[in-house]
Design an enzyme around this catalytic site. Sequence first.
Site, PDB file in Angstrom:
ATOM      1  N   SER A 168     -10.976  -1.355   3.390  1.00 21.45           N
ATOM      2  CA  SER A 168     -10.088  -1.544   4.676  1.00 21.45           C
ATOM      3  C   SER A 168      -9.880  -0.074   5.293  1.00 21.45           C
ATOM      4  O   SER A 168      -9.183   0.922   4.395  1.00 21.45           O
ATOM      5  CB  SER A 168      -8.749  -2.077   4.398  1.00 21.45           C
ATOM      6  OG  SER A 168      -8.989  -3.379   3.911  1.00 21.45           O
TER       7      SER A 168
ATOM      8  N   ARG B 235       0.724  -1.189  -0.067  1.00 24.11           N
ATOM      9  CA  ARG B 235       0.130   0.108   0.034  1.00 24.11           C
ATOM     10  C   ARG B 235       0.931   1.331  -0.063  1.00 24.11           C
ATOM     11  O   ARG B 235       0.349   2.335   0.484  1.00 24.11           O
ATOM     12  CB  ARG B 235      -0.937  -0.039   1.204  1.00 24.11           C
ATOM     13  CG  ARG B 235      -1.886  -0.901   1.172  1.00 24.11           C
ATOM     14  CD  ARG B 235      -2.993  -0.842   0.178  1.00 24.11           C
ATOM     15  NE  ARG B 235      -4.164  -1.915   0.567  1.00 24.11           N
ATOM     16  CZ  ARG B 235      -4.370  -3.079   0.191  1.00 24.11           C
ATOM     17  NH1 ARG B 235      -3.405  -3.666  -0.438  1.00 24.11           N
ATOM     18  NH2 ARG B 235      -5.403  -3.625   0.505  1.00 24.11           N
TER      19      ARG B 235
ATOM     20  N   GLU C   3      -5.364   3.472   6.590  1.00 20.36           N
ATOM     21  CA  GLU C   3      -5.110   3.351   4.927  1.00 20.36           C
ATOM     22  C   GLU C   3      -5.940   4.429   4.466  1.00 20.36           C
ATOM     23  O   GLU C   3      -5.165   5.044   3.395  1.00 20.36           O
ATOM     24  CB  GLU C   3      -5.489   1.988   4.591  1.00 20.36           C
ATOM     25  CG  GLU C   3      -4.937   1.823   3.020  1.00 20.36           C
ATOM     26  CD  GLU C   3      -5.805   0.573   2.620  1.00 20.36           C
ATOM     27  OE1 GLU C   3      -6.058  -0.425   3.069  1.00 20.36           O
ATOM     28  OE2 GLU C   3      -5.918   0.588   1.292  1.00 20.36           O
TER      29      GLU C   3
END
Length: 341
Positions: A240, A165, A335
């Site tokens: 998420s 990520r 995130e």
Amino acid sequence: MKKERNYALLSHNTFGIPVRCNTFVEYETIEELRMVLEELRATPNEPFLHIGAGSNLLFLSDYKGTILHSAIKGVEIVEEDEDTVSVCVGAGVVWDDFVAEAVMRGWYGIENLSLIPGEVGASAVQNIGAYGVEVEEVIETVATIAVADGTERLFSHADCDYGYRQSVFKNALKGQYIVTSVTYRLNKKFCPNYRYVALQREVEQRNLLSTATAEDIRRIVIEVRNAKLPDPKEQGNAGSFFMNPVIKHEKFVDLHGRYPDMPSFPAQNGVKVPAAWLIEQAGWKGKSLARAGVHSKQALVLVNLGGATGAEIQALCQAVQQAVQEKFGILLKPEVNFIST
Ligand code: EPU
């Protein structure tokens, strides 16, 4: 080019927070983007933010500045050999539309990434990943425009400095380049990727293990996602909310001694532990705070239970972080990007 003042961002953030921005600009070509950047350089006090589909954002307030959005489209073959094809895709193409087209045209390697919300530009910034695949595995180059002077810069895969990520666009060069297109190298021969064991099990359960096509994998991934993840159209969310933490090996050994059931996966600089498990063990799965909730089927997803403000989602985030920190001594990192001006 579309340019609107005092613009409602409700349909541009999947959390469904009803905020507005001073100006919203949607450009269709690199030339238009250059013009917009020139105007913004002339008003240095006006903050600006480039967004994709708004599926990884949490607006904490109205945005007192300009929001930019790419409508650069197009899917073009740039190189092809017997085994692979290189495809250049506009940053404003909806990611899952591209996955659908790739599977249909017999270009393989991204079928496991079906139904991930967002757009092609963000796929390269965020290094989206799911079901055993990260998009960086198929990214060849990323074409960008420099915010400072409008010049083009082509990033090779190595220049992008990809990690879980993570990319150079989120770190060392944050805010300095705008992605205009991404070139992916895809396979013409299909080989199912079962690195994510639970996906293989889903395929097995349908008696498709020896025959599965890319269409089958795409369909099954979509079924699995739909069963676990809430549809943002029905309940605002950004997938998420936290990243899965990577902890040091010694820390893992200590925690595993105390919690032998703790799942884990090998990672580059330590051990990756599912944040969803930590949140569930900390007692937050299915719980809520004001109008923000922890999803009952996937504890990693925070949801807008209806009418939540960005601050309410943020308060839930902090409560979850605190509970996990107290129980496990691990700080969960969001995130999702928090936006305020
Ligand atoms: N788990 C729990 N409780 C839950 C859910 C999961 O304990 O409520 C545990 C289970 O042990 C499970 C493990 O967590 O085996 C992993 O769960 P899952 O396979 O659902 O994946 P994840 O690690 O929670 C990541 C990505 C997802 C991606 C899935 C599938 C991140 C931050 N998230 O989630 O990506 O779809 O893997 O590959 O890495 C997203 O980024 O928005 C996203 C949805």
